[in-house]
Enzyme design. Structure first.
Site, PDB file in Angstrom:
ATOM      1  N   HIS A 135       0.804  -1.222   0.000  1.00 41.26           N
ATOM      2  CA  HIS A 135       0.000   0.000   0.000  1.00 41.26           C
ATOM      3  C   HIS A 135       0.840   1.278   0.000  1.00 41.26           C
ATOM      4  O   HIS A 135       1.887   1.367   0.632  1.00 41.26           O
ATOM      5  CB  HIS A 135      -0.929   0.025   1.218  1.00 41.26           C
ATOM      6  CG  HIS A 135      -0.184   0.066   2.528  1.00 41.26           C
ATOM      7  ND1 HIS A 135       0.212   1.238   3.129  1.00 41.26           N
ATOM      8  CD2 HIS A 135       0.263  -0.935   3.322  1.00 41.26           C
ATOM      9  CE1 HIS A 135       0.843   0.982   4.262  1.00 41.26           C
ATOM     10  NE2 HIS A 135       0.903  -0.341   4.399  1.00 41.26           N
ATOM     11  N   HIS A 144      12.442  -0.349 -12.960  1.00 36.47           N
ATOM     12  CA  HIS A 144      12.288  -1.772 -13.253  1.00 36.47           C
ATOM     13  C   HIS A 144      12.348  -2.540 -11.933  1.00 36.47           C
ATOM     14  O   HIS A 144      13.400  -2.575 -11.279  1.00 36.47           O
ATOM     15  CB  HIS A 144      13.392  -2.259 -14.186  1.00 36.47           C
ATOM     16  CG  HIS A 144      13.243  -3.697 -14.610  1.00 36.47           C
ATOM     17  ND1 HIS A 144      14.093  -4.298 -15.502  1.00 36.47           N
ATOM     18  CD2 HIS A 144      12.337  -4.649 -14.269  1.00 36.47           C
ATOM     19  CE1 HIS A 144      13.720  -5.547 -15.681  1.00 36.47           C
ATOM     20  NE2 HIS A 144      12.662  -5.787 -14.936  1.00 36.47           N
TER      21      HIS A 144
END
Length: 214
Positions: A135, A144
């Site tokens: 979250h 990446h």
């Protein structure tokens, strides 16, 4: 949605599988290194030199730049943007996307990845196979996250940084721009920009010259 993929390397293979799994049409691929008329049953449309013509001929298609290297991905995306191309946001159907999640254009969320509530992912970013982002994390442009990365809540990963396979972090840390976190590393404190950090816990082992990183 009809998608054109830029790239024919290993990452592009997984992007192609993701496009197919999401049941989008693959219009074709573009790559300088491929000379045959077909790649993996997909038409080869041309090279970077012919991008202006390709974009002009396929104005109804969206693009994914399927290149792992952040700086090359940025260069190609910038060129495509200058030509008026638009970008797809590609999410594998087995990925789990929480409430309030935002994923920027040109980004790819691979098979088995999980983005929990209120995660923000920037543009042209890779959330690779089975990575989990908890979250309130903020993942910037051109990042990446390699397969199996694990980020706890409220982590910030800044622009064009690469987290290696299996790397993880505790909540609330910030990882600076154009840095690299090695495979299996455990981030328990902030990592600055333009460094390489490895180990458990992650420690800086190299500082990158800025002209090598951006």
């Amino acid at each position: 949605m009809s998608i054109i993929i830029f790239g024919t390397g290993g990452h592009a293979k997984v992007v192609l599988d993701t496009v197919n799994a999401a049941q989008h049409e693959v219009r074709g691929v573009v790559d300088d290194r491929w000379s045959l008329p077909v790649w993996r049953d997909v038409p080869h449309l041309g090279s970077r030199l012919t991008l202006p013509n390709i974009v002009a001929m396929h104005t109804d298609a969206a693009w994914i730049v399927a290149i792992g290297d952040a700086e090359i991905r940025r260069q190609v995306a910038t060129q495509l943007e200058s030509l008026g191309a638009v970008f797809a946001t590609l999410i594998h159907p087995t990925a789990i996307i929480g409430t309030g999640v935002q994923v920027g254009s040109g980004s790819v969320v691979m098979a088995g990845a999980i983005l929990q509530a209120d995660v923000q992912v920037g543009r042209h970013t890779i959330i690779n196979t089975s990575s989990t982002v908890d979250h309130d994390c903020r993942i910037a442009d051109y990042v990446h996250l390699s397969p199996g990365v694990r980020l706890a809540g409220d982590v910030c990963v800044e622009e064009a940084t690469h987290l290696g396979i299996g790397a993880c972090s505790i909540p609330g840390v910030r990882i600076g721009r154009y840095s690299t976190v090695g495979a299996g590393a455990v981030v328990i404190e902030d990592i600055p920009s333009h460094v390489v950090a490895v180990g458990c816990p992650a420690k800086i082992v190299k500082r990158k010259e800025k002209n090598d990183a951006d």
